[in-house]
Scaffold this motif. Sequence first.
Motif, PDB file in Angstrom:
ATOM      1  N   MET A   1      47.519  88.200  38.067  1.00 31.94           N
ATOM      2  CA  MET A   1      46.624  87.699  39.149  1.00 31.94           C
ATOM      3  C   MET A   1      45.812  86.241  38.473  1.00 31.94           C
ATOM      4  SD  MET A   1      44.188  89.790  41.744  1.00 31.94           S
ATOM      5  CE  MET A   1      43.216  89.842  40.663  1.00 31.94           C
ATOM      6  N   THR A   2      45.931  85.541  39.503  1.00 28.87           N
ATOM      7  CA  THR A   2      45.384  84.516  39.678  1.00 28.87           C
ATOM      8  C   THR A   2      43.726  84.831  39.245  1.00 28.87           C
ATOM      9  OG1 THR A   2      46.669  83.178  40.634  1.00 28.87           O
ATOM     10  CG2 THR A   2      44.878  82.114  40.254  1.00 28.87           C
ATOM     11  N   GLY A   3      43.119  84.275  38.732  1.00 28.70           N
ATOM     12  CA  GLY A   3      41.854  84.259  38.427  1.00 28.70           C
ATOM     13  C   GLY A   3      40.808  85.106  37.674  1.00 28.70           C
ATOM     14  N   ALA A   4      42.194  86.271  37.481  1.00 24.82           N
ATOM     15  CA  ALA A   4      41.476  87.702  36.820  1.00 24.82           C
ATOM     16  C   ALA A   4      41.537  87.910  35.002  1.00 24.82           C
ATOM     17  CB  ALA A   4      42.837  88.524  36.908  1.00 24.82           C
ATOM     18  N   GLY A   5      42.462  86.516  34.540  1.00 27.61           N
ATOM     19  CA  GLY A   5      41.975  86.715  32.380  1.00 27.61           C
ATOM     20  C   GLY A   5      40.576  86.019  31.906  1.00 27.61           C
ATOM     21  N   PRO A   6      40.898  85.275  31.199  1.00 26.67           N
ATOM     22  CA  PRO A   6      40.142  84.557  30.061  1.00 26.67           C
ATOM     23  C   PRO A   6      39.154  83.639  31.012  1.00 26.67           C
ATOM     24  CG  PRO A   6      41.900  83.963  29.317  1.00 26.67           C
ATOM     25  CD  PRO A   6      43.004  84.396  30.543  1.00 26.67           C
ATOM     26  N   VAL A   7      37.927  83.251  30.561  1.00 24.31           N
ATOM     27  CA  VAL A   7      37.279  82.427  30.507  1.00 24.31           C
ATOM     28  C   VAL A   7      37.611  81.457  29.454  1.00 24.31           C
ATOM     29  CG1 VAL A   7      34.700  81.520  30.661  1.00 24.31           C
ATOM     30  CG2 VAL A   7      35.175  83.601  31.479  1.00 24.31           C
ATOM     31  N   LEU A   8      37.619  79.609  29.891  1.00 26.81           N
ATOM     32  CA  LEU A   8      37.890  79.256  28.756  1.00 26.81           C
ATOM     33  C   LEU A   8      36.213  78.120  28.359  1.00 26.81           C
ATOM     34  CD1 LEU A   8      40.813  77.047  29.909  1.00 26.81           C
ATOM     35  CD2 LEU A   8      40.874  79.303  28.544  1.00 26.81           C
ATOM     36  N   VAL A   9      36.090  78.618  27.616  1.00 28.71           N
ATOM     37  CA  VAL A   9      34.710  77.591  27.210  1.00 28.71           C
ATOM     38  C   VAL A   9      35.178  76.629  26.461  1.00 28.71           C
ATOM     39  CG1 VAL A   9      32.758  77.483  26.265  1.00 28.71           C
ATOM     40  CG2 VAL A   9      33.218  79.588  27.183  1.00 28.71           C
ATOM     41  N   VAL A  10      34.776  75.271  26.882  1.00 28.52           N
ATOM     42  CA  VAL A  10      35.071  73.387  26.157  1.00 28.52           C
ATOM     43  C   VAL A  10      33.899  73.191  25.720  1.00 28.52           C
ATOM     44  CG1 VAL A  10      36.101  71.785  26.910  1.00 28.52           C
ATOM     45  CG2 VAL A  10      37.110  73.368  28.212  1.00 28.52           C
ATOM     46  N   THR A  11      33.390  73.330  24.600  1.00 30.72           N
ATOM     47  CA  THR A  11      32.618  72.270  23.990  1.00 30.72           C
ATOM     48  C   THR A  11      32.908  72.180  22.090  1.00 30.72           C
ATOM     49  OG1 THR A  11      29.777  72.651  23.478  1.00 30.72           O
ATOM     50  CG2 THR A  11      31.525  74.714  23.288  1.00 30.72           C
ATOM     51  N   ASN A  12      32.244  71.678  21.346  1.00 27.82           N
ATOM     52  CA  ASN A  12      32.208  70.915  20.612  1.00 27.82           C
ATOM     53  C   ASN A  12      31.908  72.405  19.571  1.00 27.82           C
ATOM     54  OD1 ASN A  12      29.181  70.917  19.289  1.00 27.82           O
ATOM     55  ND2 ASN A  12      29.558  69.061  21.303  1.00 27.82           N
TER      56      ASN A  12
ATOM     57  N   ASN B   1      53.491  77.238  42.727  1.00 29.82           N
ATOM     58  CA  ASN B   1      52.133  77.110  42.725  1.00 29.82           C
ATOM     59  C   ASN B   1      51.166  76.708  42.319  1.00 29.82           C
ATOM     60  OD1 ASN B   1      53.224  79.548  43.703  1.00 29.82           O
ATOM     61  ND2 ASN B   1      54.250  80.680  42.116  1.00 29.82           N
ATOM     62  N   GLY B   2      51.551  75.532  41.290  1.00 26.23           N
ATOM     63  CA  GLY B   2      50.433  74.728  40.314  1.00 26.23           C
ATOM     64  C   GLY B   2      50.844  75.296  39.313  1.00 26.23           C
ATOM     65  N   VAL B   3      49.687  75.030  38.083  1.00 24.11           N
ATOM     66  CA  VAL B   3      50.340  75.095  36.412  1.00 24.11           C
ATOM     67  C   VAL B   3      49.896  76.374  35.958  1.00 24.11           C
ATOM     68  CG1 VAL B   3      48.941  73.506  34.572  1.00 24.11           C
ATOM     69  CG2 VAL B   3      48.819  72.753  36.158  1.00 24.11           C
ATOM     70  N   GLU B   4      51.291  76.488  35.411  1.00 28.45           N
ATOM     71  CA  GLU B   4      51.434  77.140  34.124  1.00 28.45           C
ATOM     72  C   GLU B   4      52.118  77.580  33.566  1.00 28.45           C
ATOM     73  OE1 GLU B   4      54.761  79.475  36.754  1.00 28.45           O
ATOM     74  OE2 GLU B   4      53.406  80.352  38.282  1.00 28.45           O
ATOM     75  N   GLY B   5      51.687  77.934  32.733  1.00 27.40           N
ATOM     76  CA  GLY B   5      52.276  77.703  31.221  1.00 27.40           C
ATOM     77  C   GLY B   5      51.039  78.437  30.020  1.00 27.40           C
ATOM     78  N   THR B   6      50.830  78.145  28.809  1.00 30.23           N
ATOM     79  CA  THR B   6      49.267  77.980  28.113  1.00 30.23           C
ATOM     80  C   THR B   6      49.164  76.991  27.460  1.00 30.23           C
ATOM     81  OG1 THR B   6      51.548  77.951  26.013  1.00 30.23           O
ATOM     82  CG2 THR B   6      51.245  80.569  27.463  1.00 30.23           C
ATOM     83  N   LEU B   7      47.799  77.472  26.885  1.00 31.95           N
ATOM     84  CA  LEU B   7      47.368  76.920  26.426  1.00 31.95           C
ATOM     85  C   LEU B   7      46.968  77.728  24.660  1.00 31.95           C
ATOM     86  CD1 LEU B   7      45.415  73.774  26.319  1.00 31.95           C
ATOM     87  CD2 LEU B   7      43.048  75.309  26.744  1.00 31.95           C
TER      88      LEU B   7
ATOM     89  N   LEU C   1      43.507  73.727  36.865  1.00 28.02           N
ATOM     90  CA  LEU C   1      43.925  75.372  36.622  1.00 28.02           C
ATOM     91  C   LEU C   1      43.973  75.910  38.403  1.00 28.02           C
ATOM     92  CD1 LEU C   1      42.408  75.946  33.691  1.00 28.02           C
ATOM     93  CD2 LEU C   1      43.817  75.330  34.052  1.00 28.02           C
ATOM     94  N   PRO C   2      44.865  76.565  38.436  1.00 28.78           N
ATOM     95  CA  PRO C   2      45.066  77.135  39.890  1.00 28.78           C
ATOM     96  C   PRO C   2      43.797  78.994  39.876  1.00 28.78           C
ATOM     97  CG  PRO C   2      46.942  77.890  38.966  1.00 28.78           C
ATOM     98  CD  PRO C   2      46.205  76.874  38.496  1.00 28.78           C
ATOM     99  N   GLY C   3      43.034  78.871  41.233  1.00 29.76           N
ATOM    100  CA  GLY C   3      42.099  79.574  41.303  1.00 29.76           C
ATOM    101  C   GLY C   3      41.056  79.730  40.376  1.00 29.76           C
TER     102      GLY C   3
END
Length: 316
Positions: free
Chosen positions: A1-12, A53-59, A110-112
């Motif tokens: 489900m969109t928005g039910a996954g991980p939190v991305l923390v973008v930092t050094n 549906n917007g952006v899909e894929g992996t990081l 990122l969607p949602g």
Amino acid sequence: MTGAGPVLVVTNLDDPTADMVISELHDRAVPVVRLDSGDFPHALSVAATITSNGVEGTLSTPSRTADLSTVRSLYYRRPSGFAFPHLEEQDARFAVAQARYGLGGVLASLPGCRYVNHPHGIGNAEFKPSGLAAAASAGFLLPPTTITSDPDTARAFIKRHGPVIYKPLSAPLYRIDGVSSTVEVAEVAVDDIDEAVGGTAHLFQQRVDKVADVRVTVIGDQVFAVRIDSDLLDWRTDYSRLSYSVVPLPHGITGSLYAYLSHFGLVFGAFDFAVDHQARWWFLECNPSGQWYWLEHETGLPMLTAMADLLERKSR
């Protein structure tokens, strides 16, 4: 489900505030993927597809993979810049641009996803003239301010509004004898102005006759106000001389805080005010990526809980 996954923390790598937030999210069993965009592409890869549906894929990092369609929140802190030192200058410029608009564009789409904050909003808010204009529109009190590259304009402003301080419009890395230094806020007199002012843009502002400073941190729907007492013009130059106390907000200021954040599409902001002898709060600036966790340590305010709630997307 969109928005039910991980939190991305973008930092050094060196970000103690992010460390604390990640630890709190782990304690809540919220999945986290931490990454530094500066690690791209040697230790960070992206495989994204644009769909209906917007952006899909992996990081992917060496230890984690995030499904881009399920990211619940992105906490954008202080990532390092893209760098391609193995390439010739012209090729490196090209590669940096592709990384910025490619990986950066994916992270911004990122969607949602709840952004704390959206990198485009951060970029817009970091322009001091834009921030001051938004603050005036939101109803804050602002000290008289001029931005100029003309020495005569600077001298006339100082004569009219003195005492006046100089502030850098931005604070890039600045080294003196190889040591990282800070361009400090400082009082400036007419005799200090020479033709060198014509070399770039400068910000001059009437000095507030202050009795204290206040840092107001807005985290989603929660507002934390801390008075900072010191004898310093710029309290950030010596934290050992500061004392802290929790204070109530003046009537009407909450609406101005949220009007300012709404202008830039932000959900977090670290606002700085100077309080004068008449107890008036003068807006100085708002940092959309400002530090805040040390204030919880000093005051006991539940700021970490508020940030984790915001990223978890947990309603109070």
